[in-house]
Design a protein around this motif. Structure first.
Motif, PDB file in Angstrom:
ATOM      1  N   CYS A 120       0.841  -1.195   0.000  1.00  0.00           N
ATOM      2  CA  CYS A 120       0.000   0.000   0.000  1.00  0.00           C
ATOM      3  C   CYS A 120       0.877   1.246   0.000  1.00  0.00           C
ATOM      4  O   CYS A 120       1.853   1.325   0.745  1.00  0.00           O
ATOM      5  N   THR A 121       0.516   2.197  -0.850  1.00  0.00           N
ATOM      6  CA  THR A 121       1.110   3.531  -0.821  1.00  0.00           C
ATOM      7  C   THR A 121       0.015   4.455  -0.318  1.00  0.00           C
ATOM      8  O   THR A 121      -0.977   4.668  -1.008  1.00  0.00           O
ATOM      9  N   LEU A 122       0.172   4.946   0.894  1.00  0.00           N
ATOM     10  CA  LEU A 122      -0.952   5.595   1.570  1.00  0.00           C
ATOM     11  C   LEU A 122      -0.816   7.113   1.602  1.00  0.00           C
ATOM     12  O   LEU A 122       0.258   7.650   1.886  1.00  0.00           O
ATOM     13  N   ARG A 123      -1.925   7.784   1.304  1.00  0.00           N
ATOM     14  CA  ARG A 123      -2.032   9.246   1.384  1.00  0.00           C
ATOM     15  C   ARG A 123      -3.466   9.610   1.746  1.00  0.00           C
ATOM     16  O   ARG A 123      -4.375   8.814   1.568  1.00  0.00           O
ATOM     17  N   LEU A 124      -3.649  10.846   2.193  1.00  0.00           N
ATOM     18  CA  LEU A 124      -4.995  11.366   2.423  1.00  0.00           C
ATOM     19  C   LEU A 124      -5.327  12.373   1.321  1.00  0.00           C
ATOM     20  O   LEU A 124      -4.507  13.229   0.981  1.00  0.00           O
ATOM     21  N   PHE A 125      -6.528  12.256   0.782  1.00  0.00           N
ATOM     22  CA  PHE A 125      -7.053  13.255  -0.147  1.00  0.00           C
ATOM     23  C   PHE A 125      -8.410  13.729   0.354  1.00  0.00           C
ATOM     24  O   PHE A 125      -9.148  12.947   0.976  1.00  0.00           O
ATOM     25  N   ALA A 158     -12.235  14.379  -0.342  1.00  0.00           N
ATOM     26  CA  ALA A 158     -13.180  13.755  -1.259  1.00  0.00           C
ATOM     27  C   ALA A 158     -13.620  14.771  -2.304  1.00  0.00           C
ATOM     28  O   ALA A 158     -13.457  15.980  -2.135  1.00  0.00           O
ATOM     29  N   GLN A 159     -14.200  14.268  -3.385  1.00  0.00           N
ATOM     30  CA  GLN A 159     -14.616  15.148  -4.476  1.00  0.00           C
ATOM     31  C   GLN A 159     -15.790  16.039  -4.085  1.00  0.00           C
ATOM     32  O   GLN A 159     -16.033  17.065  -4.699  1.00  0.00           O
ATOM     33  N   GLY A 160     -16.550  15.647  -3.082  1.00  0.00           N
ATOM     34  CA  GLY A 160     -17.696  16.439  -2.644  1.00  0.00           C
ATOM     35  C   GLY A 160     -18.217  15.878  -1.343  1.00  0.00           C
ATOM     36  O   GLY A 160     -17.652  14.925  -0.799  1.00  0.00           O
ATOM     37  N   THR A 161     -19.295  16.436  -0.842  1.00  0.00           N
ATOM     38  CA  THR A 161     -19.806  15.972   0.443  1.00  0.00           C
ATOM     39  C   THR A 161     -21.042  15.076   0.284  1.00  0.00           C
ATOM     40  O   THR A 161     -21.516  14.494   1.253  1.00  0.00           O
ATOM     41  N   GLU A 162     -21.579  14.982  -0.928  1.00  0.00           N
ATOM     42  CA  GLU A 162     -22.755  14.134  -1.158  1.00  0.00           C
ATOM     43  C   GLU A 162     -22.338  12.825  -1.823  1.00  0.00           C
ATOM     44  O   GLU A 162     -21.374  12.794  -2.584  1.00  0.00           O
ATOM     45  N   PHE A 163     -23.096  11.760  -1.555  1.00  0.00           N
ATOM     46  CA  PHE A 163     -22.838  10.489  -2.204  1.00  0.00           C
ATOM     47  C   PHE A 163     -23.102  10.610  -3.699  1.00  0.00           C
ATOM     48  O   PHE A 163     -24.101  11.209  -4.079  1.00  0.00           O
ATOM     49  N   PRO A 164     -22.315  10.071  -4.609  1.00  0.00           N
ATOM     50  CA  PRO A 164     -21.111   9.284  -4.350  1.00  0.00           C
ATOM     51  C   PRO A 164     -19.814  10.102  -4.343  1.00  0.00           C
ATOM     52  O   PRO A 164     -18.757   9.520  -4.160  1.00  0.00           O
ATOM     53  N   ALA A 165     -19.925  11.441  -4.535  1.00  0.00           N
ATOM     54  CA  ALA A 165     -18.689  12.237  -4.599  1.00  0.00           C
ATOM     55  C   ALA A 165     -17.909  12.157  -3.288  1.00  0.00           C
ATOM     56  O   ALA A 165     -16.692  12.325  -3.271  1.00  0.00           O
ATOM     57  N   ASN A 166     -18.617  11.874  -2.184  1.00  0.00           N
ATOM     58  CA  ASN A 166     -17.931  11.804  -0.893  1.00  0.00           C
ATOM     59  C   ASN A 166     -17.208  10.475  -0.680  1.00  0.00           C
ATOM     60  O   ASN A 166     -16.645  10.241   0.376  1.00  0.00           O
ATOM     61  N   THR A 167     -17.248   9.603  -1.708  1.00  0.00           N
ATOM     62  CA  THR A 167     -16.536   8.322  -1.594  1.00  0.00           C
ATOM     63  C   THR A 167     -15.337   8.249  -2.523  1.00  0.00           C
ATOM     64  O   THR A 167     -14.629   7.246  -2.540  1.00  0.00           O
ATOM     65  N   GLU A 168     -15.141   9.295  -3.308  1.00  0.00           N
ATOM     66  CA  GLU A 168     -14.070   9.276  -4.306  1.00  0.00           C
ATOM     67  C   GLU A 168     -13.095  10.408  -4.019  1.00  0.00           C
ATOM     68  O   GLU A 168     -13.512  11.513  -3.654  1.00  0.00           O
ATOM     69  N   PRO A 169     -11.791  10.171  -4.188  1.00  0.00           N
ATOM     70  CA  PRO A 169     -10.802  11.189  -3.841  1.00  0.00           C
ATOM     71  C   PRO A 169     -10.656  12.244  -4.934  1.00  0.00           C
ATOM     72  O   PRO A 169     -10.807  11.947  -6.113  1.00  0.00           O
ATOM     73  N   ASP A 170     -10.380  13.477  -4.522  1.00  0.00           N
ATOM     74  CA  ASP A 170      -9.932  14.509  -5.451  1.00  0.00           C
ATOM     75  C   ASP A 170      -8.408  14.506  -5.361  1.00  0.00           C
ATOM     76  O   ASP A 170      -7.829  15.099  -4.455  1.00  0.00           O
ATOM     77  N   THR A 171      -7.789  13.816  -6.300  1.00  0.00           N
ATOM     78  CA  THR A 171      -6.341  13.582  -6.184  1.00  0.00           C
ATOM     79  C   THR A 171      -5.518  14.847  -6.439  1.00  0.00           C
ATOM     80  O   THR A 171      -4.311  14.824  -6.320  1.00  0.00           O
ATOM     81  N   ARG A 172      -6.196  15.969  -6.762  1.00  0.00           N
ATOM     82  CA  ARG A 172      -5.465  17.252  -6.852  1.00  0.00           C
ATOM     83  C   ARG A 172      -5.502  17.980  -5.518  1.00  0.00           C
ATOM     84  O   ARG A 172      -4.944  19.066  -5.390  1.00  0.00           O
ATOM     85  N   HIS A 173      -6.212  17.421  -4.537  1.00  0.00           N
ATOM     86  CA  HIS A 173      -6.442  18.138  -3.295  1.00  0.00           C
ATOM     87  C   HIS A 173      -5.985  17.283  -2.102  1.00  0.00           C
ATOM     88  O   HIS A 173      -6.789  16.586  -1.477  1.00  0.00           O
ATOM     89  N   PRO A 174      -4.666  17.323  -1.808  1.00  0.00           N
ATOM     90  CA  PRO A 174      -4.156  16.474  -0.727  1.00  0.00           C
ATOM     91  C   PRO A 174      -4.660  16.906   0.641  1.00  0.00           C
ATOM     92  O   PRO A 174      -4.867  18.095   0.901  1.00  0.00           O
ATOM     93  N   GLY A 175      -4.855  15.944   1.498  1.00  0.00           N
ATOM     94  CA  GLY A 175      -5.234  16.196   2.879  1.00  0.00           C
ATOM     95  C   GLY A 175      -4.001  16.439   3.729  1.00  0.00           C
ATOM     96  O   GLY A 175      -2.902  16.628   3.205  1.00  0.00           O
ATOM     97  N   PRO A 176      -4.172  16.458   5.056  1.00  0.00           N
ATOM     98  CA  PRO A 176      -3.029  16.717   5.933  1.00  0.00           C
ATOM     99  C   PRO A 176      -1.950  15.647   5.769  1.00  0.00           C
ATOM    100  O   PRO A 176      -2.258  14.494   5.465  1.00  0.00           O
ATOM    101  N   PRO A 177      -0.677  16.032   5.949  1.00  0.00           N
ATOM    102  CA  PRO A 177       0.421  15.077   5.795  1.00  0.00           C
ATOM    103  C   PRO A 177       0.493  14.116   6.977  1.00  0.00           C
ATOM    104  O   PRO A 177      -0.147  14.317   8.012  1.00  0.00           O
ATOM    105  N   PHE A 178       1.292  13.076   6.796  1.00  0.00           N
ATOM    106  CA  PHE A 178       1.606  12.150   7.884  1.00  0.00           C
ATOM    107  C   PHE A 178       2.926  12.575   8.516  1.00  0.00           C
ATOM    108  O   PHE A 178       3.864  12.934   7.806  1.00  0.00           O
ATOM    109  N   ILE A 179       2.988  12.494   9.825  1.00  0.00           N
ATOM    110  CA  ILE A 179       4.278  12.575  10.508  1.00  0.00           C
ATOM    111  C   ILE A 179       4.537  11.192  11.085  1.00  0.00           C
ATOM    112  O   ILE A 179       3.834  10.749  11.999  1.00  0.00           O
ATOM    113  N   GLN A 180       5.523  10.494  10.502  1.00  0.00           N
ATOM    114  CA  GLN A 180       5.775   9.128  10.965  1.00  0.00           C
ATOM    115  C   GLN A 180       6.722   9.146  12.154  1.00  0.00           C
ATOM    116  O   GLN A 180       7.787   9.762  12.109  1.00  0.00           O
ATOM    117  N   ILE A 181       6.319   8.455  13.216  1.00  0.00           N
ATOM    118  CA  ILE A 181       7.138   8.416  14.431  1.00  0.00           C
ATOM    119  C   ILE A 181       7.616   7.009  14.779  1.00  0.00           C
ATOM    120  O   ILE A 181       8.452   6.852  15.668  1.00  0.00           O
TER     121      ILE A 181
END
Ligand SMILES: [Cu+2]
Length: 640
Positions: free
Chosen positions: A326-331, A333-356
């Motif tokens: 798995c290559t994991l990232r947060l994006f 979602a494309q919208g807040t209504e179904f089904p857009a809320n189940t699909e990522p907007d891959t141009r819009h990254p979410g918060p980063p991971f800080i690995q500890i």
């Protein structure tokens, strides 16, 4: 540093090494029903989610009694029947829940574990009896504490199996003094002399490990210590902690000889197009080179959704897939209504991971993985990541998707194992909002913070525990340490099927380096010895190589000439998020991965006998792609 398909084929052509085209490897993949994404809550730890095992105090240890058996659970509301699973249950409750029960242990306080085998005599998955050991009863089990520093008798290795009928494997030595005397019961002793970390326990019985783990015999084992408690108390590490166990499965659409619609599907046939001619007729059922599911589960349920607040969380991720990286990232979602809320907007990254942290506990320092550059979180099967994610600045009401787009097999990939909405190369069309989907793992809905603000403290991690053998990131080897050269190999078995095997650099069969698991041990270090292992990968796949007993430090990865085993490039250090202790190490095609390791044995309050099968302290090292491990990418590790 990805090897492209073209490069790999060039490599194969140049060397005469027979490399299968990975995109031809998939055969007869059943398709799961189109399950609606993100309509059930992510299970947490506790009675409503994944249960936590309850301990009693016995001989200065936390004592647990688990039973292993078959049960059913509804893993998604739209599956036509509850899914038949194998799993562990706390004997005091008898309640089976997928991935339960979790064991929470404290450093310095041993765990004594008794497990009673009540598995039924017929396996719920197709068993290929042509694999070594698989001709024996299909309801054997061996509980391996993955990552544990435990006496060999309690390692739960492949030959240490025990049957429901009171039969035992040739290396089965139950720990004494456990207070449980039921037939089909085996006792384990875990010293817990390690720093805080996320481990897991899963089945390891020879010939059926991949099936037993896929059927559900796997759970988490959390080890706590004072250093971690101090970090949490200071606010440096969030107290809001969420385990995320990732698995890929396939669910039957229609009944077959192994179960009804809604049950787990696992391949029973090898692709005849991929067979090397001239071999014996293929067995049925047959093993396959790798299993890749089409539907993702997190914490044991299909496509769950989590409601978080605008604050920091600690995510502890385990890749528990049989073969999928798995290559994991947060994006967002494309919208807040179904089904857009189940699909990522891959141009819009979410918060980063800080690995500890990793498998071996905390890293020497936090590592930022923002997903935008090379800084992505890549987790092979059995690897773990300890992450901090700050959702404080995510607008309330936002919806995020935990997203995976790793190639399967890794790194070259086969489009047929990559299921997602809009996939053009995949003959299955995943409709927006529905599976099959191997990319959208988890939906996260962020709500306003309730209650006090997160405490603020600088994130300074404790020094590596134990102290490192070499400074992290330094690729030069210290002088005077014995070096062992080893190989990862791929060729064909007597049926013409692909087989992956470990080996030395001494040719054995047909001039190849490959050795069978059953061949005489060659890795026999002395207790307390420090060794350097240089492991040359002669195959086209990245293999997550797992070491029992020990943690290792990755020293370097280095390109080499595949025929002469001579280095052709400079050594490069491990990635910053590999600077800590590891016990599952990604080894890439065309690279030699060098690790340094000390073979310390744990103490036990009872006499630990030599292995009746091999002598010495019998452990193993193996690939954690479970289909590789079983056929036959495993070797004894005998500490003498
Ligand atoms: Cu492998």
């Amino acid at each position: 540093m990805k090897t492209t398909r073209r490069e790999c084929l060039k490599l194969a052509a140049a060397t005469g090494v027979s490399t299968m085209f990975p995109w031809q490897r998939v055969y007869a993949q059943a398709q799961s029903p189109a399950l609606k994404k993100f309509i059930q809550r992510l299970p947490g730890l506790g009675p409503a989610g994944i249960p936590v095992a309850s301990a009693t105090s016995y001989l200065g240890a936390d004592s647990y009694h688990l039973v292993a058996g078959e049960y059913t659970q509804q893993l998604h509301p739209q599956l036509p029947h509850p899914t038949r699973l194998w799993g562990y249950a706390d004997a005091t409750t008898g309640v089976h829940r997928h991935l339960g029960p979790v064991i929470v242990a404290e450093r310095g306080r041993p765990v004594r574990l008794s497990v009673t085998n009540t598995l039924p005599p017929v396996h719920l998955l197709p068993v290929d009896v042509s694999l070594p050991g698989a001709e024996l009863a299909p309801n054997r089990m061996a509980v391996h504490l993955h990552g544990g520093h435990v006496p060999w008798v309690s390692d739960g290795g492949p030959f240490s199996w025990f049957g429901a009928d009171g039969t035992y494997g040739p290396s089965a030595v139950s720990a004494p003094d456990m207070g449980v005397a039921l037939p089909g019961t085996f006792n384990y002793y875990y010293p817990n002399d390690q720093s805080a970390r996320l481990m897991w326990y899963h089945d390891h019985a020879i010939g059926i490990t991949r099936l037993n783990a896929y059927a559900g015999l796997a759970s988490a084992y959390v080890l706590r210590d004072l250093a971690e408690a101090t970090l949490i108390a200071s606010g440096a590490i969030p107290s809001n902690e969420i385990p995320l166990v990732i698995q890929d499965k396939i669910f039957k659409k229609t009944a077959d000889q192994w179960g009804q619609a809604g049950d787990l599907w696992y391949p029973s046939e090898y692709n005849p197009d991929d067979v090397q001619p001239g071999g014996l007729p293929l067995p049925f059922p047959s093993c396959v080179p790798e299993f890749f599911g089409d539907t993702m589960l997190v914490n044991g349920l299909v496509f769950p959704t989590a409601r978080l607040e605008q604050r920091k969380y600690r995510l502890r991720i385990l890749n528990a897939c049989n073969a999928r990286f798995c290559t994991l990232r947060l994006f967002y979602a494309q919208g807040t209504e179904f089904p857009a809320n189940t699909e990522p907007d891959t141009r819009h990254p979410g918060p980063p991971f800080i690995q500890i942290g990793t498998e071996g506990g905390f890293l020497p320092g936090p590592v930022l993985l923002d997903g935008r550059t090379d800084a992505t979180l890549l987790l092979a099967p059995a690897e773990r990541a300890d992450l901090i994610v700050d959702f404080s600045d995510v607008p309330a009401g936002s919806i995020l998707i935990l997203y995976n787009d790793a190639a399967a097999p890794f790194p070259m990939g086969d489009p047929e194992t990559d299921y997602y909405t809009g996939a053009r190369t995949n003959p299955t069309v995943s409709q927006p909002g529905f599976g099959p989907d191997t990319r959208t793992l988890l939906q996260i809905v962020v709500g306003p913070r309730v209650g006090a603000k997160d405490p603020h403290a600088p994130l300074k991690l404790p020094p590596l525990d134990p102290a490192p053998l070499v400074p992290p990131g330094v690729t030069a080897l210290p002088p005077g340490i014995p070096v062992r050269d080893l190989t990862l190999n791929e060729d064909f078995d007597q049926f013409g099927r692909l087989i992956q095997r470990l080996g030395t650099t001494e040719p054995l069969y047909d001039g190849t380096f490959a050795r069978n698991y059953g061949d005489a041990p060659t890795e026999t270090p002395r207790a307390g010895a420090i060794e350097v292992w240089r492991i040359f990968n002669l195959t086209g796949d990245t293999h997550p190589i797992h070491f029992h007993l020990v943690n290792v430090q990755i020293v370097s990865r280095q390109a080499f000439h595949i025929r002469r085993l001579r280095f052709t490039g400079p050594p490069r250090p491990p990635d910053p998020n590999e600077f800590g202790w590891k016990e599952t190490v990604r080894m890439n095609p065309g690279e030699c991965t060098t690790v340094i390791v000390k073979f310390d044995l744990p103490a036990a309050p009872f006499a630990v006998p030599a292995s009746p099968r091999t002598g010495g302290h019998e452990y193993v090292w193996h690939c954690h792609i479970l289909e590789h491990e079983e056929h036959d990418m495993m070797r004894p590790l005998i500490v003498i």
